[in-house]
Design an enzyme around this catalytic site. Sequence first.
Site, PDB file in Angstrom:
ATOM      1  N   THR A 171       0.701  11.209   8.482  1.00 29.38           N
ATOM      2  CA  THR A 171      -0.224  10.383   7.716  1.00 29.38           C
ATOM      3  C   THR A 171      -1.628  10.889   7.978  1.00 29.38           C
ATOM      4  O   THR A 171      -1.944  11.295   9.101  1.00 29.38           O
ATOM      5  CB  THR A 171      -0.106   8.893   8.087  1.00 29.38           C
ATOM      6  OG1 THR A 171      -1.107   8.180   7.365  1.00 29.38           O
ATOM      7  CG2 THR A 171      -0.277   8.640   9.571  1.00 29.38           C
ATOM      8  N   GLU A 316       3.723   4.613   8.970  1.00 32.64           N
ATOM      9  CA  GLU A 316       4.158   4.065  10.254  1.00 32.64           C
ATOM     10  C   GLU A 316       5.236   2.979  10.113  1.00 32.64           C
ATOM     11  O   GLU A 316       5.906   2.640  11.089  1.00 32.64           O
ATOM     12  CB  GLU A 316       2.957   3.473  11.015  1.00 32.64           C
ATOM     13  CG  GLU A 316       1.957   4.499  11.519  1.00 32.64           C
ATOM     14  CD  GLU A 316       0.892   4.857  10.480  1.00 32.64           C
ATOM     15  OE1 GLU A 316       1.143   4.677   9.267  1.00 32.64           O
ATOM     16  OE2 GLU A 316      -0.190   5.309  10.882  1.00 32.64           O
ATOM     17  N   LYS A 422      -8.676   5.258  -0.553  1.00 33.35           N
ATOM     18  CA  LYS A 422      -7.432   5.734  -1.131  1.00 33.35           C
ATOM     19  C   LYS A 422      -7.625   5.973  -2.619  1.00 33.35           C
ATOM     20  O   LYS A 422      -7.794   5.040  -3.392  1.00 33.35           O
ATOM     21  CB  LYS A 422      -6.300   4.738  -0.886  1.00 33.35           C
ATOM     22  CG  LYS A 422      -4.963   5.448  -0.939  1.00 33.35           C
ATOM     23  CD  LYS A 422      -3.889   4.618  -0.316  1.00 33.35           C
ATOM     24  CE  LYS A 422      -2.786   5.501   0.223  1.00 33.35           C
ATOM     25  NZ  LYS A 422      -1.633   4.745   0.650  1.00 33.35           N
ATOM     26  N   TRP A 427      -5.488   9.959   0.580  1.00 32.51           N
ATOM     27  CA  TRP A 427      -6.603   9.516   1.415  1.00 32.51           C
ATOM     28  C   TRP A 427      -7.819  10.418   1.336  1.00 32.51           C
ATOM     29  O   TRP A 427      -7.705  11.639   1.317  1.00 32.51           O
ATOM     30  CB  TRP A 427      -6.171   9.465   2.872  1.00 32.51           C
ATOM     31  CG  TRP A 427      -5.163   8.407   3.179  1.00 32.51           C
ATOM     32  CD1 TRP A 427      -3.862   8.603   3.523  1.00 32.51           C
ATOM     33  CD2 TRP A 427      -5.375   6.995   3.199  1.00 32.51           C
ATOM     34  NE1 TRP A 427      -3.259   7.400   3.740  1.00 32.51           N
ATOM     35  CE2 TRP A 427      -4.144   6.398   3.560  1.00 32.51           C
ATOM     36  CE3 TRP A 427      -6.483   6.182   2.948  1.00 32.51           C
ATOM     37  CZ2 TRP A 427      -3.998   5.016   3.670  1.00 32.51           C
ATOM     38  CZ3 TRP A 427      -6.326   4.804   3.056  1.00 32.51           C
ATOM     39  CH2 TRP A 427      -5.100   4.243   3.405  1.00 32.51           C
TER      40      TRP A 427
HETATM   41  P1  AMP Z   1       0.179   5.755   3.922  1.00 29.76           P
HETATM   42  O1  AMP Z   1       0.554   5.823   5.346  1.00 29.76           O
HETATM   43  O2  AMP Z   1      -0.511   6.976   3.423  1.00 29.76           O
HETATM   44  O3  AMP Z   1       1.312   5.337   3.061  1.00 29.76           O
HETATM   45  O4  AMP Z   1      -0.907   4.602   3.775  1.00 29.76           O
HETATM   46  C1  AMP Z   1      -0.647   3.265   4.132  1.00 29.76           C
HETATM   47  C2  AMP Z   1      -1.854   2.419   3.815  1.00 29.76           C
HETATM   48  O5  AMP Z   1      -2.062   2.404   2.403  1.00 29.76           O
HETATM   49  C3  AMP Z   1      -1.738   0.967   4.196  1.00 29.76           C
HETATM   50  O6  AMP Z   1      -2.026   0.745   5.559  1.00 29.76           O
HETATM   51  C4  AMP Z   1      -2.785   0.340   3.288  1.00 29.76           C
HETATM   52  O7  AMP Z   1      -4.099   0.521   3.770  1.00 29.76           O
HETATM   53  C5  AMP Z   1      -2.622   1.152   2.023  1.00 29.76           C
HETATM   54  N1  AMP Z   1      -1.678   0.481   1.126  1.00 29.76           N
HETATM   55  C6  AMP Z   1      -0.384   0.794   0.908  1.00 29.76           C
HETATM   56  N2  AMP Z   1       0.169  -0.039  -0.004  1.00 29.76           N
HETATM   57  C7  AMP Z   1      -0.788  -0.909  -0.367  1.00 29.76           C
HETATM   58  C8  AMP Z   1      -0.850  -2.020  -1.255  1.00 29.76           C
HETATM   59  N3  AMP Z   1       0.193  -2.379  -1.975  1.00 29.76           N
HETATM   60  N4  AMP Z   1      -2.015  -2.686  -1.354  1.00 29.76           N
HETATM   61  C9  AMP Z   1      -3.096  -2.317  -0.629  1.00 29.76           C
HETATM   62  N5  AMP Z   1      -3.110  -1.284   0.221  1.00 29.76           N
HETATM   63  C10 AMP Z   1      -1.975  -0.579   0.362  1.00 29.76           C
END
Ligand code: AMP
Length: 528
Positions: A171, A316, A422, A427
């Site tokens: 990540t 995670e 995002k 990211w």
């Molecule tokens: P990743 O590890 O790249 O999948 O990123 C995870 C992060 O994306 C989460 O901790 C959130 O900050 C953001 N995220 C994922 N899904 C959502 C959602 N449905 N609404 C808002 N933020 C989200």
Amino acid sequence: SILDHAARTYPDAEVISHDTSGERRSNYAQTAARARRLASSLTRLGIGYGGMVGSLAWNTHRLLELFYAAPGIGAVLHTANPRLSVEQIAYCINQAGYRHLFVDPESLELAEQVAPLLSTVTEFVILADRDAMPATRLAGTICYEDLIDAGDAGFAWPVFDERTASTLCFTSGTTGNPKGVLYSHRGTLLSALATSGGNAWAVSQYDSILAIAPFFHCNGWAMPFFAPMVGAKLVLPGRAMDNPHLHRLIIEEAVTASAAVPTILLGLVEHCRASGQTLGRLDRVICGGSPPPPALVAALRSEFGVRLIHAWGMTETTHGGSFSPTPADATVEQVVAAARHQGWEVYGNALRVVDEDGKELPPDGTSPGHLQARGHWVAARYFRDAAPAPTNADGWMETGDVAIFSPDRSFRITDRAKDVIKSGGEWISSIEIEHALIGLPGLRDAAVIGVAHQRWMERPLLLVVPSDDGALTEDDVRRRLAASIPKWWLPDEILFVDALPRTPTGKLRKDVLRREYRDRFQPPAAGG
Ligand code: AMP
């Protein structure tokens, strides 16, 4: 056991795959046979229990086979993310430290750029037919189909402990280098069972699943595992993510369920409207990564009959940790209301919010707190301890998200404690943009925040405090950034301001900035 079950019970369920050489139609019986052959060839290459291989590839049948062949012999598959920068990809592969990297033709050029930075990879396995092997500058290439041909179709899968590591995803959510999350067979299997269920994906052998979300993100949102588990048809689009291609697959393969970030779904809706087409038999889409705009949710339901199921999750938590399901006959209003929050936790991934002192907050619909996750497939530490463990002594993991729980136990993400943006599902590190500006003559202070954006969900806004001499121009700032950050990270707007809000101890109040500029890139949303 998943693939054996699929081959025995749903041998003819289809696996459709697209890549540069066109379409390939196969099924789970063939997938299982080819995975066995590949596994036996990997063994002959010296890869076995405790070993590792990597992939730089998009969703195709070959990557699916690799998802079974490598973990099936007790080795780990690291699915490198081709959307990261060349340096970040090299960092991830070097940290994992393996010899064999499986590369698809679409990612070949990228692999050629990454190769000089790699310290352990000596063999590149090209995911292509023998007669379609592309010319490449890479040394040490092997044709994937040669491994399949040379493999033993009667290979017997070894038996080992279910807590053995199986896949590895990185990540890049926060500052610094990407952090690896190692998944186990046990966590992968349990989480696939949990998220295939009625309150989440609700998949069965009658579904046709289009895997838009890439397999290198969050273990492929569990699709590589629960699709064969339930015998659903699996449609793998390859790298091409253009609307006509995805739309054609949805219609021709009678797709009933899919998963994508909001930006992709917005594109599909626009494409269908412009061309006057429907979304065929598509019944539901799992949408996560960022919150979907209510107008998208409403359009999908009212114009195309599709229910958007909003999901939240992170690398995670393996993948989706919460879902907002609606009944099959849900009205537009019901779907829109459900998708306004991130849903309910799925079994196995407990969620709660705590205050600054770690005390659990009540589900009163008004108290925002730090969202924490705990469960059977929540990461306890990062791969090779490259970053501090995100988990406390009681097993609760800090998500970096801020949320409010309602009395009905659904929750809504209201902010992000981590300093990242995002954009279109990927990211952008605001801190790295700020760091790129350090030492720029005529600059006193700078801050980057994520601002809501209609198409990309969030885009960076840069606030600059110039020195009193007034010599700094926007061009100076843009030139400096263009030289040091990826093009798609460049802020959409640069604003010159007199000062930035800070706490008495000098900490930047990004929460204040985010509130002040929340409507900068789009009009205020109706109903909040
Ligand atoms: P990743 O590890 O790249 O999948 O990123 C995870 C992060 O994306 C989460 O901790 C959130 O900050 C953001 N995220 C994922 N899904 C959502 C959602 N449905 N609404 C808002 N933020 C989200």
